[in-house]
Design an enzyme around this catalytic site. Structure first.
Site, PDB file in Angstrom:
ATOM      1  N   LYS A   8       0.867  -1.188   0.000  1.00  0.00           N
ATOM      2  CA  LYS A   8       0.000   0.000   0.000  1.00  0.00           C
ATOM      3  C   LYS A   8       0.903   1.238   0.000  1.00  0.00           C
ATOM      4  O   LYS A   8       1.715   1.417   0.908  1.00  0.00           O
ATOM      5  CB  LYS A   8      -0.924  -0.013   1.216  1.00  0.00           C
ATOM      6  CG  LYS A   8      -2.007   1.070   1.138  1.00  0.00           C
ATOM      7  CD  LYS A   8      -1.621   2.335   1.851  1.00  0.00           C
ATOM      8  CE  LYS A   8      -2.597   3.465   1.599  1.00  0.00           C
ATOM      9  NZ  LYS A   8      -2.395   4.593   2.525  1.00  0.00           N
ATOM     10  N   GLY A  11      -0.802   8.096   0.261  1.00  0.00           N
ATOM     11  CA  GLY A  11      -0.843   9.385  -0.439  1.00  0.00           C
ATOM     12  C   GLY A  11       0.208  10.330   0.111  1.00  0.00           C
ATOM     13  O   GLY A  11       0.739  11.181  -0.617  1.00  0.00           O
ATOM     14  N   GLY A  42      -4.810  10.974  -0.678  1.00  0.00           N
ATOM     15  CA  GLY A  42      -5.534  12.001   0.091  1.00  0.00           C
ATOM     16  C   GLY A  42      -5.026  13.421  -0.147  1.00  0.00           C
ATOM     17  O   GLY A  42      -5.824  14.306  -0.501  1.00  0.00           O
ATOM     18  N   ASP A 160      -6.168   2.272   2.958  1.00  0.00           N
ATOM     19  CA  ASP A 160      -5.631   1.260   3.885  1.00  0.00           C
ATOM     20  C   ASP A 160      -6.612   0.094   3.997  1.00  0.00           C
ATOM     21  O   ASP A 160      -6.222  -1.077   3.979  1.00  0.00           O
ATOM     22  CB  ASP A 160      -5.424   1.863   5.288  1.00  0.00           C
ATOM     23  CG  ASP A 160      -4.355   2.940   5.292  1.00  0.00           C
ATOM     24  OD1 ASP A 160      -3.345   2.768   4.601  1.00  0.00           O
ATOM     25  OD2 ASP A 160      -4.548   3.950   5.990  1.00  0.00           O
ATOM     26  N   LYS A 219      -4.882   2.628   9.255  1.00  0.00           N
ATOM     27  CA  LYS A 219      -3.788   1.739   8.846  1.00  0.00           C
ATOM     28  C   LYS A 219      -3.701   0.533   9.793  1.00  0.00           C
ATOM     29  O   LYS A 219      -3.688  -0.607   9.353  1.00  0.00           O
ATOM     30  CB  LYS A 219      -2.481   2.555   8.930  1.00  0.00           C
ATOM     31  CG  LYS A 219      -1.550   2.349   7.778  1.00  0.00           C
ATOM     32  CD  LYS A 219      -0.352   3.269   7.852  1.00  0.00           C
ATOM     33  CE  LYS A 219      -0.656   4.670   7.381  1.00  0.00           C
ATOM     34  NZ  LYS A 219      -1.329   4.729   6.092  1.00  0.00           N
TER      35      LYS A 219
HETATM   36  N1  LIG Z   1       1.862   6.346  16.855  1.00  0.00           N
HETATM   37  C1  LIG Z   1       2.070   6.858  15.634  1.00  0.00           C
HETATM   38  N2  LIG Z   1       3.215   6.548  14.961  1.00  0.00           N
HETATM   39  C2  LIG Z   1       3.479   7.056  13.739  1.00  0.00           C
HETATM   40  N3  LIG Z   1       2.648   7.884  13.070  1.00  0.00           N
HETATM   41  C3  LIG Z   1       1.482   8.235  13.668  1.00  0.00           C
HETATM   42  C4  LIG Z   1       1.136   7.728  14.958  1.00  0.00           C
HETATM   43  N4  LIG Z   1      -0.075   8.232  15.300  1.00  0.00           N
HETATM   44  C5  LIG Z   1      -0.453   9.019  14.286  1.00  0.00           C
HETATM   45  N5  LIG Z   1       0.456   9.041  13.285  1.00  0.00           N
HETATM   46  C6  LIG Z   1       0.324   9.806  12.057  1.00  0.00           C
HETATM   47  O1  LIG Z   1      -0.039   8.955  10.982  1.00  0.00           O
HETATM   48  C7  LIG Z   1       0.518   9.508   9.781  1.00  0.00           C
HETATM   49  C8  LIG Z   1       0.462   8.461   8.664  1.00  0.00           C
HETATM   50  O2  LIG Z   1      -0.880   8.349   8.227  1.00  0.00           O
HETATM   51  P1  LIG Z   1      -1.380   9.115   6.881  1.00  0.00           P
HETATM   52  O3  LIG Z   1      -0.978  10.558   6.944  1.00  0.00           O
HETATM   53  O4  LIG Z   1      -2.815   8.806   6.680  1.00  0.00           O
HETATM   54  O5  LIG Z   1      -0.444   8.417   5.813  1.00  0.00           O
HETATM   55  P2  LIG Z   1      -0.707   7.720   4.408  1.00  0.00           P
HETATM   56  O6  LIG Z   1      -1.099   8.807   3.449  1.00  0.00           O
HETATM   57  O7  LIG Z   1       0.646   7.136   4.128  1.00  0.00           O
HETATM   58  O8  LIG Z   1      -1.796   6.678   4.554  1.00  0.00           O
HETATM   59  C9  LIG Z   1       1.887   9.948  10.219  1.00  0.00           C
HETATM   60  O9  LIG Z   1       2.457  10.909   9.362  1.00  0.00           O
HETATM   61  C10 LIG Z   1       1.620  10.508  11.619  1.00  0.00           C
HETATM   62  O10 LIG Z   1       1.349  11.879  11.546  1.00  0.00           O
HETATM   63  C1  LIG Z   2     -13.033   7.477   2.212  1.00  0.00           C
HETATM   64  C2  LIG Z   2     -11.699   8.151   2.116  1.00  0.00           C
HETATM   65  O1  LIG Z   2     -11.339   8.893   3.024  1.00  0.00           O
HETATM   66  N1  LIG Z   2     -10.949   7.888   1.037  1.00  0.00           N
HETATM   67  C3  LIG Z   2      -9.635   8.446   0.816  1.00  0.00           C
HETATM   68  C4  LIG Z   2      -9.017   7.719  -0.357  1.00  0.00           C
HETATM   69  C5  LIG Z   2      -7.535   8.002  -0.534  1.00  0.00           C
HETATM   70  C6  LIG Z   2      -6.692   7.524   0.635  1.00  0.00           C
HETATM   71  O2  LIG Z   2      -7.084   6.723   1.469  1.00  0.00           O
HETATM   72  O3  LIG Z   2      -5.407   8.050   0.627  1.00  0.00           O
HETATM   73  P1  LIG Z   2      -4.270   8.016   1.723  1.00  0.00           P
HETATM   74  O4  LIG Z   2      -3.461   6.817   1.483  1.00  0.00           O
HETATM   75  O5  LIG Z   2      -3.511   9.268   1.429  1.00  0.00           O
HETATM   76  O6  LIG Z   2      -4.875   8.053   3.118  1.00  0.00           O
HETATM   77  C7  LIG Z   2      -9.707   9.962   0.513  1.00  0.00           C
HETATM   78  O7  LIG Z   2     -10.682  10.411  -0.098  1.00  0.00           O
HETATM   79  O8  LIG Z   2      -8.747  10.661   0.867  1.00  0.00           O
END
Ligand SMILES: Nc1ncnc2c1ncn2[C@@H]1O[C@H](COP(=O)(O)OP(=O)(O)O)[C@@H](O)[C@H]1O
Ligand SMILES: CC(=O)N[C@@H](CCC(=O)OP(=O)(O)O)C(=O)O
Length: 269
Positions: A8, A11, A42, A160, A219
């Protein structure tokens, strides 16, 4: 049997993944592993919405998705980001085929009960499009969009969650979540430290204390759900060459999540 790994790509990493990331994926594919990429996007969706003067809105980490927003989500995920990844993989010498979860009705979803519009919960994963791509030698690159069973309405899915559901359905041995942090971080002695290994019980505790929050929640929840459905290991790490090669080889990297509690402090394999 070939090792099957779902990767995965968050974003958050999309603009930072260097050519070496894609070259390493090509190398791992060339060694015979079956790779499946599920991507997010995202931040890119937020940027496009802002250009259109639409303020992005979230509830519990999920995007509030109205009819106008789903058009942008579809355009950015299945268009811009998906094709950007496919181009990068092809340039690196990998065979890649971009599709969305709507194609071949791969991800069937129902609209979530929360009042957040066109957002889906996955009901069924039809793996045939993935298997066809793999048997043709391609890495399927999948955008997280679903279709409702009856009306063929497009639904926005958390990437995720989509990656976890796909990994479980195709019996992947490993789910690798590439993100912008080196793993799950925990404050110890006033310093943020990476957890080398954890399990679903410890994860629930860390969510309840707020040590895991925001984008890390979907995640780890997707990770625990995939482990509960037979995936042996989920690894959360960054997309460096060293991380990718170590994860593919089964060496310790990032945070390894398995269903069982390790007997010693190190990761159990
Ligand atoms: N315990 C934790 N350890 C690491 N990151 C965390 C934790 N809790 C929250 N986060 C946040 O989660 C973020 C990753 O999720 P997200 O921004 O949605 O990433 P992605 O776009 O890769 O799915 C990290 O940048 C951090 O800000
Ligand atoms: C329902 C929902 O929230 N869908 C996400 C899809 C993309 C995503 O999940 O991207 P990341 O990997 O950056 O988190 C969105 O619209 O942002």
């Amino acid at each position: 049997m070939k090792s099957r790994i779902v990767i995965k790509c968050g974003g958050s990493t999309m603009d930072q993944l260097p050519p070496e990331f894609f070259q390493t994926i090509a190398q791992i594919q060339a060694k015979g592993a079956e790779l499946i990429i599920v991507h997010g996007g995202g931040p890119a969706i937020n940027a496009r919405l802002k250009q259109l003067n639409i303020e992005p809105q979230f509830a519990d980490g999920l995007r509030v998705t109205c009819a106008q927003t789903i058009e942008v989500v579809e355009m950015v995920l299945a268009g811009t980001i998906n094709k950007q990844l496919v181009r990068a993989l092809l340039s690196a010498g990998a065979s890649a085929l971009g599709i969305s979860g709507m194609d071949g009705r791969m991800l069937v979803a129902r609209q979530t009960a929360q009042p957040i519009g066109l957002v889906g919960e996955i009901e069924q994963v039809n793996p045939e499009p993935i298997f066809h791509a793999l048997s043709g030698g391609y890495i399927p690159v999948i955008a997280p969009l679903g279709l409702t069973a009856l009306a063929d309405q497009a639904l926005n899915l958390n990437a995720d969650t989509a990656a976890g559901a796909i990994a479980a359905r195709i019996r992947a041995e490993k789910l690798l979540m590439i993100t912008d942090v080196p793993g799950i971080l925990q404050v110890r002695n006033g310093e943020k430290q990476r957890l080398a290994h954890t399990n679903p019980i410890e994860i629930e505790r860390m969510i309840s204390t707020g040590e895991i929050h925001g984008g890390m929640i979907p995640k780890v929840r997707a990770a625990c759900s995939a482990l509960g459905q037979g995936v042996k290991e989920v690894v959360i790490c960054q997309g460096t060459t060293a991380d990718l090669l170590a994860a593919a080889a089964g060496n310790p990297v990032g945070t390894s999540i398995t269903a069982e509690t390790p007997i010693t402090g190190g990761a159990k394999r």
